[in-house]
Enzyme design. Sequence first.
Site, PDB file in Angstrom:
ATOM      1  N   HIS A  54       0.922  -1.099  -0.007  1.00 41.83           N
ATOM      2  CA  HIS A  54      -0.101   0.009   0.010  1.00 41.83           C
ATOM      3  C   HIS A  54       0.895   1.324  -0.049  1.00 41.83           C
ATOM      4  O   HIS A  54       1.871   1.242   0.757  1.00 41.83           O
ATOM      5  CB  HIS A  54      -0.857   0.048   1.171  1.00 41.83           C
ATOM      6  N   GLU A  75      -4.191  -3.583  -4.484  1.00 40.24           N
ATOM      7  CA  GLU A  75      -5.671  -3.502  -4.616  1.00 40.24           C
ATOM      8  C   GLU A  75      -6.224  -2.106  -4.370  1.00 40.24           C
ATOM      9  O   GLU A  75      -7.086  -1.864  -3.571  1.00 40.24           O
ATOM     10  CB  GLU A  75      -6.498  -4.645  -3.575  1.00 40.24           C
TER      11      GLU A  75
END
Length: 199
Positions: free
Chosen positions: A116, A154
């Site tokens: 992330h 994601e």
Amino acid sequence: MSTANLSADIRLWRAEILHAPQVLSVGTFELRPAVEDDVDLLARWMNDPAVAEFWMLAGPAERTRAHLRAQHATGYATPLVGILGGTPMSYWEVYRADLDPLSSHYPAQPHDGGIHLLLGPASARGRGLGGILLRNVAGRMFAAHPPTMRVVAEPDVRNVASVRAFTRAGFHRQADLDLPHKRAALMMRERPAPVGKER
């Protein structure tokens, strides 16, 4: 894998990721562990509307503190601060995707890495830094842990800039996933083939 072996495995990965600063085309970039003293800085970033829309952690510093502590508590995630040219400018979460709840939403493989990224200051965005730094950190992950053959991410499908940055970093969009709090683009980068060999 036993808990003892899992802990040793993760410590090795964490230590290797946090190696000496690297000189990139955009300046000298390094990573260091995100600690309690970083909470106020991270909270300021989390309260930027452009960040809050996707990280959903706007609010008092205690909310950021709780999130940081939760990352440390997983045992498989490493929260980091990215420093470019001597200035903290990004927040990272590097983790074992195969041990994360994300693994139930895609065909996970053992030792998959996950990543992330949050570019903190507004001045760090829109300059192409995301793709450059993501490529660097993914490369560190492969170098740090040989069993890791893939790194996944994601980002929210609405976060076009993030999806574009991952693409520029060598990630490929595999599918769109319905996760509990968002519809996400599953981005994946495979370990580069050794020089002179094809996978």
